[in-house]
Write a protein that holds these residues in place. Structure first.
Motif, PDB file in Angstrom:
ATOM      1  N   TYR A   6       0.832  -1.202   0.000  1.00 20.93           N
ATOM      2  CA  TYR A   6       0.000   0.000   0.000  1.00 20.93           C
ATOM      3  C   TYR A   6       0.870   1.256   0.000  1.00 20.93           C
ATOM      4  CZ  TYR A   6      -4.118  -2.813   1.418  1.00 20.93           C
ATOM      5  OH  TYR A   6      -5.144  -3.710   1.483  1.00 20.93           O
ATOM      6  N   SER A   7       2.021   1.183   0.648  1.00 25.64           N
ATOM      7  CA  SER A   7       2.879   2.366   0.754  1.00 25.64           C
ATOM      8  C   SER A   7       3.315   2.878  -0.617  1.00 25.64           C
ATOM      9  CB  SER A   7       4.091   2.093   1.643  1.00 25.64           C
ATOM     10  OG  SER A   7       4.902   1.084   1.083  1.00 25.64           O
ATOM     11  N   GLU A   8       3.397   1.990  -1.613  1.00 25.36           N
ATOM     12  CA  GLU A   8       3.732   2.434  -2.968  1.00 25.36           C
ATOM     13  C   GLU A   8       2.634   3.356  -3.516  1.00 25.36           C
ATOM     14  OE1 GLU A   8       5.189  -0.651  -5.718  1.00 25.36           O
ATOM     15  OE2 GLU A   8       5.187  -1.979  -3.962  1.00 25.36           O
ATOM     16  N   ILE A   9       1.399   3.009  -3.247  1.00 28.01           N
ATOM     17  CA  ILE A   9       0.267   3.810  -3.717  1.00 28.01           C
ATOM     18  C   ILE A   9       0.147   5.070  -2.871  1.00 28.01           C
ATOM     19  CG2 ILE A   9      -2.231   3.818  -4.091  1.00 28.01           C
ATOM     20  CD1 ILE A   9      -1.817   0.653  -4.410  1.00 28.01           C
ATOM     21  N   PHE A  10       0.351   4.930  -1.561  1.00 30.85           N
ATOM     22  CA  PHE A  10       0.301   6.092  -0.673  1.00 30.85           C
ATOM     23  C   PHE A  10       1.338   7.131  -1.084  1.00 30.85           C
ATOM     24  CE2 PHE A  10      -1.206   3.341   3.176  1.00 30.85           C
ATOM     25  CZ  PHE A  10      -2.419   3.125   2.555  1.00 30.85           C
ATOM     26  N   GLY A  11       2.530   6.679  -1.458  1.00 33.71           N
ATOM     27  CA  GLY A  11       3.580   7.606  -1.881  1.00 33.71           C
ATOM     28  C   GLY A  11       3.169   8.411  -3.090  1.00 33.71           C
ATOM     29  N   SER A  12       2.560   7.750  -4.057  1.00 34.22           N
ATOM     30  CA  SER A  12       2.092   8.434  -5.256  1.00 34.22           C
ATOM     31  C   SER A  12       0.989   9.439  -4.905  1.00 34.22           C
ATOM     32  CB  SER A  12       1.587   7.416  -6.270  1.00 34.22           C
ATOM     33  OG  SER A  12       1.156   8.040  -7.444  1.00 34.22           O
ATOM     34  N   ASP A  34      -1.579   6.207   8.541  1.00 35.82           N
ATOM     35  CA  ASP A  34      -1.820   5.000   7.746  1.00 35.82           C
ATOM     36  C   ASP A  34      -3.300   4.642   7.720  1.00 35.82           C
ATOM     37  OD1 ASP A  34       0.432   4.075   6.460  1.00 35.82           O
ATOM     38  OD2 ASP A  34       0.377   2.125   7.466  1.00 35.82           O
ATOM     39  N   GLU A  35      -3.990   4.824   8.840  1.00 33.30           N
ATOM     40  CA  GLU A  35      -5.428   4.552   8.891  1.00 33.30           C
ATOM     41  C   GLU A  35      -6.190   5.481   7.948  1.00 33.30           C
ATOM     42  OE1 GLU A  35      -6.754   4.761  12.957  1.00 33.30           O
ATOM     43  OE2 GLU A  35      -5.433   3.127  13.570  1.00 33.30           O
ATOM     44  N   ILE A  36      -5.805   6.749   7.930  1.00 34.85           N
ATOM     45  CA  ILE A  36      -6.443   7.719   7.031  1.00 34.85           C
ATOM     46  C   ILE A  36      -6.221   7.301   5.582  1.00 34.85           C
ATOM     47  CG2 ILE A  36      -6.396  10.100   6.194  1.00 34.85           C
ATOM     48  CD1 ILE A  36      -5.601  10.926   9.077  1.00 34.85           C
ATOM     49  N   SER A  63      -0.763  -4.764   4.911  1.00 35.83           N
ATOM     50  CA  SER A  63      -0.967  -3.555   4.098  1.00 35.83           C
ATOM     51  C   SER A  63      -0.399  -3.735   2.693  1.00 35.83           C
ATOM     52  CB  SER A  63      -0.353  -2.329   4.779  1.00 35.83           C
ATOM     53  OG  SER A  63      -0.985  -2.072   5.997  1.00 35.83           O
ATOM     54  N   GLN A  64      -0.924  -4.737   2.024  1.00 36.17           N
ATOM     55  CA  GLN A  64      -0.448  -4.997   0.666  1.00 36.17           C
ATOM     56  C   GLN A  64      -1.510  -5.706  -0.151  1.00 36.17           C
ATOM     57  OE1 GLN A  64       2.917  -7.610   1.313  1.00 36.17           O
ATOM     58  NE2 GLN A  64       1.662  -9.433   1.029  1.00 36.17           N
ATOM     59  N   GLU A  73      -1.874   0.938 -12.818  1.00 37.33           N
ATOM     60  CA  GLU A  73      -2.867   0.563 -11.810  1.00 37.33           C
ATOM     61  C   GLU A  73      -2.641   1.334 -10.508  1.00 37.33           C
ATOM     62  OE1 GLU A  73      -3.610  -3.959 -13.511  1.00 37.33           O
ATOM     63  OE2 GLU A  73      -1.928  -3.558 -12.156  1.00 37.33           O
ATOM     64  N   LYS A  74      -1.387   1.482 -10.123  1.00 36.52           N
ATOM     65  CA  LYS A  74      -1.065   2.265  -8.915  1.00 36.52           C
ATOM     66  C   LYS A  74      -1.466   3.723  -9.102  1.00 36.52           C
ATOM     67  CE  LYS A  74       3.016  -0.541  -8.209  1.00 36.52           C
ATOM     68  NZ  LYS A  74       4.487  -0.491  -8.172  1.00 36.52           N
ATOM     69  N   GLU A  75      -1.206   4.253 -10.289  1.00 37.17           N
ATOM     70  CA  GLU A  75      -1.537   5.648 -10.598  1.00 37.17           C
ATOM     71  C   GLU A  75      -3.046   5.880 -10.541  1.00 37.17           C
ATOM     72  OE1 GLU A  75      -0.765   9.654 -11.629  1.00 37.17           O
ATOM     73  OE2 GLU A  75       0.536   8.069 -10.870  1.00 37.17           O
ATOM     74  N   ILE A  76      -3.805   4.951 -11.077  1.00 40.97           N
ATOM     75  CA  ILE A  76      -5.267   5.074 -11.049  1.00 40.97           C
ATOM     76  C   ILE A  76      -5.762   5.061  -9.613  1.00 40.97           C
ATOM     77  CG2 ILE A  76      -7.429   3.905 -11.640  1.00 40.97           C
ATOM     78  CD1 ILE A  76      -5.975   3.022 -14.278  1.00 40.97           C
ATOM     79  N   LEU A  77      -5.260   4.132  -8.808  1.00 42.12           N
ATOM     80  CA  LEU A  77      -5.686   4.076  -7.406  1.00 42.12           C
ATOM     81  C   LEU A  77      -5.307   5.346  -6.647  1.00 42.12           C
ATOM     82  CD1 LEU A  77      -4.926   0.336  -6.584  1.00 42.12           C
ATOM     83  CD2 LEU A  77      -7.176   1.443  -6.633  1.00 42.12           C
ATOM     84  N   ALA A  78      -4.110   5.863  -6.884  1.00 40.78           N
ATOM     85  CA  ALA A  78      -3.685   7.099  -6.210  1.00 40.78           C
ATOM     86  C   ALA A  78      -4.575   8.277  -6.618  1.00 40.78           C
ATOM     87  CB  ALA A  78      -2.221   7.404  -6.529  1.00 40.78           C
TER      88      ALA A  78
END
Length: 141
Positions: A6-12, A34-36, A63-64, A73-78
């Motif tokens: 998840y941290s990869e998506i959170f970073g973006s 992280d909860e937010i 968290s993965q 896919e990561k970009e869309i989710l972010a």
């Protein structure tokens, strides 16, 4: 790699916003931050229509995602997370507007703030939709 953190998506997501509250929480209370972020992600996942991968294959404890997501896919989710991030702000502004009336609201609030927030969320949703369309056609589905 067989999973995506998840941290990869959170970073973006964090690279795309200027939210000092969240960024401050990352430093002083990372569990809360992280909860937010996880809440935004959980809300974004069902909005990623036409994803060719099963996004329900995930481990909330680790968290993965238990699958490897592409950069697109990561970009869309972010991007979808940004829309989720804006929604409570709009809902809060809607509440204030409805409680005090339009005349007082305009006197006590920055001009057109609610309208601008709505337009921004619409623009973000449009961007996410364009990304999903591009993703869909790249998959050759």
């Amino acid at each position: 790699m067989t999973s995506t953190s998840y941290s990869e998506i959170f970073g973006s997501f964090l690279d795309k916003i200027n939210d000092y509250f969240i960024k401050n929480q990352l430093e002083i209370n990372p569990v809360f931050a992280d909860e937010i972020l996880s809440g935004y992600l959980r809300s974004a996942i069902p909005k990623f229509t036409y994803c060719t991968k099963n996004l329900s294959k995930r481990d909330e404890v680790l968290s993965q995602f238990n699958i490897c997501l592409s950069d697109m896919e990561k970009e869309i989710l972010a991007t979808l997370m940004i829309a989720e991030h804006l929604s409570p702000k709009i809902n809060s502004e809607d509440y204030v507007y409805n409680k005090i009336g339009s005349k007082d609201y305009n006197l006590h609030s920055p001009p057109n703030q609610l309208k601008q927030l709505r337009e921004l969320r619409k623009d973000v949703k449009d961007e996410a939709n364009l990304l999903m369309i591009e993703y869909y056609y790249r998959q050759g589905v």
